[in-house]
Design a protein around this motif. Structure first.
Motif, short mmCIF file in Angstrom:
data_model
loop_
_atom_site.label_atom_id
_atom_site.label_comp_id
_atom_site.label_asym_id
_atom_site.label_seq_id
_atom_site.Cartn_x
_atom_site.Cartn_y
_atom_site.Cartn_z
N ILE A 37 0.82 -1.21 0.00
CA ILE A 37 0.00 0.00 0.00
C ILE A 37 0.86 1.27 0.00
N LYS A 38 2.01 1.21 0.64
CA LYS A 38 2.92 2.36 0.75
C LYS A 38 2.18 3.61 1.22
N PRO A 39 1.73 3.59 2.47
CA PRO A 39 0.98 4.75 2.97
C PRO A 39 1.86 6.01 3.01
N ASP A 40 1.23 7.15 2.79
CA ASP A 40 1.95 8.43 2.79
C ASP A 40 2.25 8.92 4.20
N SER A 41 1.42 8.50 5.17
CA SER A 41 1.59 8.98 6.53
C SER A 41 1.35 7.86 7.54
N PHE A 42 1.78 8.12 8.76
CA PHE A 42 1.54 7.16 9.84
C PHE A 42 0.04 6.99 10.06
N GLY A 43 -0.70 8.07 9.91
CA GLY A 43 -2.16 7.99 10.06
C GLY A 43 -2.77 7.01 9.08
N GLN A 44 -2.32 7.06 7.83
CA GLN A 44 -2.83 6.12 6.83
C GLN A 44 -2.42 4.69 7.19
N ALA A 45 -1.19 4.52 7.64
CA ALA A 45 -0.72 3.19 8.03
C ALA A 45 -1.58 2.63 9.16
N SER A 46 -2.01 3.50 10.07
CA SER A 46 -2.79 3.04 11.22
C SER A 46 -4.17 2.55 10.84
N ARG A 47 -4.62 2.89 9.64
CA ARG A 47 -5.95 2.47 9.20
C ARG A 47 -5.92 1.24 8.29
N ILE A 48 -4.78 0.65 8.10
CA ILE A 48 -4.67 -0.54 7.25
C ILE A 48 -5.01 -1.78 8.07
N SER A 49 -5.98 -2.54 7.61
CA SER A 49 -6.34 -3.75 8.36
C SER A 49 -5.18 -4.74 8.27
N GLY A 50 -4.93 -5.41 9.35
CA GLY A 50 -3.82 -6.36 9.41
C GLY A 50 -2.56 -5.75 10.00
N VAL A 51 -2.55 -4.44 10.21
CA VAL A 51 -1.42 -3.78 10.87
C VAL A 51 -1.87 -3.54 12.32
N SER A 52 -1.27 -4.29 13.23
CA SER A 52 -1.71 -4.29 14.63
C SER A 52 -1.17 -3.07 15.38
N PRO A 53 -1.73 -2.78 16.55
CA PRO A 53 -1.19 -1.71 17.39
C PRO A 53 0.29 -1.94 17.73
N ALA A 54 0.69 -3.19 17.92
CA ALA A 54 2.10 -3.50 18.20
C ALA A 54 2.96 -3.14 16.98
N ASP A 55 2.47 -3.47 15.78
CA ASP A 55 3.19 -3.11 14.56
C ASP A 55 3.32 -1.59 14.44
N LEU A 56 2.26 -0.88 14.77
CA LEU A 56 2.27 0.58 14.68
C LEU A 56 3.28 1.19 15.65
N SER A 57 3.38 0.63 16.85
CA SER A 57 4.35 1.12 17.82
C SER A 57 5.77 0.95 17.29
N VAL A 58 6.04 -0.21 16.74
CA VAL A 58 7.37 -0.49 16.18
C VAL A 58 7.64 0.45 15.00
N LEU A 59 6.65 0.63 14.14
CA LEU A 59 6.80 1.50 12.98
C LEU A 59 7.10 2.93 13.41
N LEU A 60 6.40 3.41 14.42
CA LEU A 60 6.60 4.77 14.90
C LEU A 60 8.03 4.97 15.41
N ILE A 61 8.52 4.01 16.15
CA ILE A 61 9.90 4.08 16.67
C ILE A 61 10.89 4.12 15.51
N HIS A 62 10.69 3.30 14.52
CA HIS A 62 11.61 3.25 13.38
C HIS A 62 11.52 4.50 12.51
N LEU A 63 10.33 5.07 12.39
CA LEU A 63 10.20 6.31 11.64
C LEU A 63 10.95 7.44 12.33
N GLU A 64 10.83 7.50 13.66
CA GLU A 64 11.55 8.54 14.41
C GLU A 64 13.06 8.33 14.28
#
Length: 79
Positions: A37-64
């Motif tokens: 999907i290649k979301p443009d923002s973290f917000g878009q990534a957070s709305r993708i089904s199959g991407v869990s809250p744990a995945d989002l936490s890890v993604l946020l850390i790596h983006l920072e």
């Protein structure tokens, strides 16, 4: 507060060159969906089904971390 958080997530842009496959802590499903999907923002990534809250936490850390490394390399080049 929820609306502010939503706006903050939409402002956290994900570079097109960001490689989700380099993040070992993401689930296989999250890597597959984010890479497709290649979301443009973290917000878009957070709305993708199959991407869990744990995945989002890890993604946020790596983006920072990714942003920090880019900022440091820019500062180093400028000196």
């Amino acid at each position: 507060d929820l609306i502010n958080r939503f706006h903050q997530y939409e402002k956290k842009l994900i570079p097109k060159s960001f490689d989700y496959r380099q993040i070992e802590a993401l689930s296989s499903e999250a890597i597959e969906k984010l890479d497709k999907i290649k979301p443009d923002s973290f917000g878009q990534a957070s709305r993708i089904s199959g991407v869990s809250p744990a995945d989002l936490s890890v993604l946020l850390i790596h983006l920072e971390r990714y942003r920090y490394q880019k900022d440091v390399s820019r500062e180093t080049i400028g000196q």
